[in-house]
Design an enzyme around this catalytic site. Structure first.
Site, PDB file in Angstrom:
ATOM      1  N   LYS A 178     -23.992   7.223   1.181  1.00  0.00           N
ATOM      2  CA  LYS A 178     -24.575   8.567   1.137  1.00  0.00           C
ATOM      3  C   LYS A 178     -24.382   9.254  -0.213  1.00  0.00           C
ATOM      4  O   LYS A 178     -24.120  10.452  -0.296  1.00  0.00           O
ATOM      5  CB  LYS A 178     -24.032   9.453   2.267  1.00  0.00           C
ATOM      6  CG  LYS A 178     -24.155   8.843   3.651  1.00  0.00           C
ATOM      7  CD  LYS A 178     -25.534   8.256   3.918  1.00  0.00           C
ATOM      8  CE  LYS A 178     -26.625   9.311   3.901  1.00  0.00           C
ATOM      9  NZ  LYS A 178     -27.994   8.697   4.053  1.00  0.00           N
ATOM     10  N   HIS A 207     -21.494  -1.625  -1.284  1.00  0.00           N
ATOM     11  CA  HIS A 207     -20.635  -0.447  -1.172  1.00  0.00           C
ATOM     12  C   HIS A 207     -19.174  -0.831  -1.460  1.00  0.00           C
ATOM     13  O   HIS A 207     -18.289   0.012  -1.322  1.00  0.00           O
ATOM     14  CB  HIS A 207     -20.721   0.151   0.237  1.00  0.00           C
ATOM     15  CG  HIS A 207     -22.024   0.840   0.530  1.00  0.00           C
ATOM     16  ND1 HIS A 207     -22.615   1.723  -0.340  1.00  0.00           N
ATOM     17  CD2 HIS A 207     -22.843   0.784   1.630  1.00  0.00           C
ATOM     18  CE1 HIS A 207     -23.736   2.186   0.181  1.00  0.00           C
ATOM     19  NE2 HIS A 207     -23.909   1.624   1.368  1.00  0.00           N
TER      20      HIS A 207
END
Length: 340
Positions: free
Chosen positions: A81, A151
């Site tokens: 995000k 990530h």
């Protein structure tokens, strides 16, 4: 006869891969700290960072052990995000603009598939035992340059990534906006799984303790920041806020860093602006594929598109909440030269 031998070899390879994944599953289940994750499934702590066992399974361990990087590889890295959906779209459009002109809508791949499927996450999709049937993916068949996403914390990347000279484009975001964006996202995932939403107060408490997905947030960002200072030719550090303010400037930086800069003719023909328009929040969020379909991990594509605005966290966080997050951010980043 040769077909029979090949089939037997494939079965033996599959059996070996299943044994490897079973060993990883045992490691996670018996030796690593585990908590109830935000998604409702357990999260485990691996090398100082929290991984969601539901989303990526034991993919981080498999990726770290088995991925072999090439010098020409390009990795798009972030904590969840922070603008990774946008970055993937931009990078894919830049790298493939010869074969897929950005003006070629609605036939462009970004109009047909979600960017998370076009630029697969290494630990979350390719090495995810929950998705690949316990098989180690054969990525050697892919032509160079290969474009991947991750990530993973910088300190947990496979050694071959840093030793090979591969390039990493990292994107980060303002702390408060990242938290609120993640909170909204995870509640969409929980709703999709018929779970009650996480309260904002609970989300802040977990986030400040470093117990968010791939958290601690600050340690994740700082490691890539320091790497970009030490190895600027290999690590490009981007801020979502700055990219929103000057998209053309940063798109040119990305293209040059990736080894495919825009020519003067392309700039004259407004290819830069075409890619920005193609990859804009307004365009991508209104495509059918991002309204109704799911990506390779089973998450609705619509969950990746909420607002994409800078500063929206102020509409949800109280003054006390913002002061708490700002205070921790200043403490964590003190002396680093990084401002979020």
């Amino acid at each position: 006869m040769s077909f029979a031998l090949k089939s037997r070899e494939e079965e033996e390879e599959k059996d070996d891969d299943e044994k490897i994944y079973k060993r990883y599953i045992e490691i996670v289940a018996t030796t690593l700290p585990t908590i109830e994750g935000w998604s409702g499934k357990p999260s485990y702590q691996y090398q100082g960072f929290w991984h969601n066992s539901g989303a990526s399974g034991v993919g981080p361990l498999a990726f770290q052990d088995h991925f072999k990087a090439r010098p020409s590889d390009i990795f798009l890295a972030s904590i969840p995000k922070c603008g990774s959906t946008w970055l993937k779209s931009l990078a894919f459009a830049v790298m493939n603009r010869k074969s897929h002109p950005p003006s070629a809508q609605p036939q462009h791949p970004l109009c047909i598939l979600n960017s998370h499927d076009l630029v697969p996450g290494l630990e979350g999709m390719l090495y995810n035992n929950n998705l690949n049937g316990s098989r180690i993916p054969n990525l050697d068949i892919l032509p160079s340059p290969r474009l991947f996403s991750t990530h993973m914390p910088y300190t947990s990347l496979p050694q071959s990534v840093t030793l090979s000279g591969s390039r990493i484009v990292y994107i980060c975001r303002n702390t408060n906006d990242n938290l609120v964006s993640w909170w909204h996202f995870i509640n969409k995932v929980r709703s999709n799984n018929s779970l009650e939403p996480v309260k904002l107060e609970e989300a802040i408490e977990l986030f400040c303790k470093g117990m968010s997905s791939l958290g601690p947030f600050w340690e994740h960002v700082l490691a890539y920041w320091k790497a970009s200072l030490e190895r600027p030719q290999n690590v490009l550090f981007l801020k979502y806020d700055e990219m929103i303010a000057e998209p053309a400037l940063h798109l040119k930086r990305i293209a040059e860093f990736m080894g495919c800069p825009f020519s003067s003719m392309e700039e004259k023909e407004e290819v830069v602006d075409q890619i920005i328009k193609l990859c804009s929040f307004e365009n991508l969020s209104n495509l059918a594929v991002n309204k109704t379909d799911k990506n390779g991990t089973g998450i609705p594509n619509s969950a990746f598109f909420r607002q994409g605005k800078v500063g929206d966290s102020a509409n949800y966080l109280t003054t006390e909440m913002m002061e708490q997050l700002d205070r921790i951010t200043m403490q964590k980043l003190h002396g680093s030269g990084l401002i979020l």
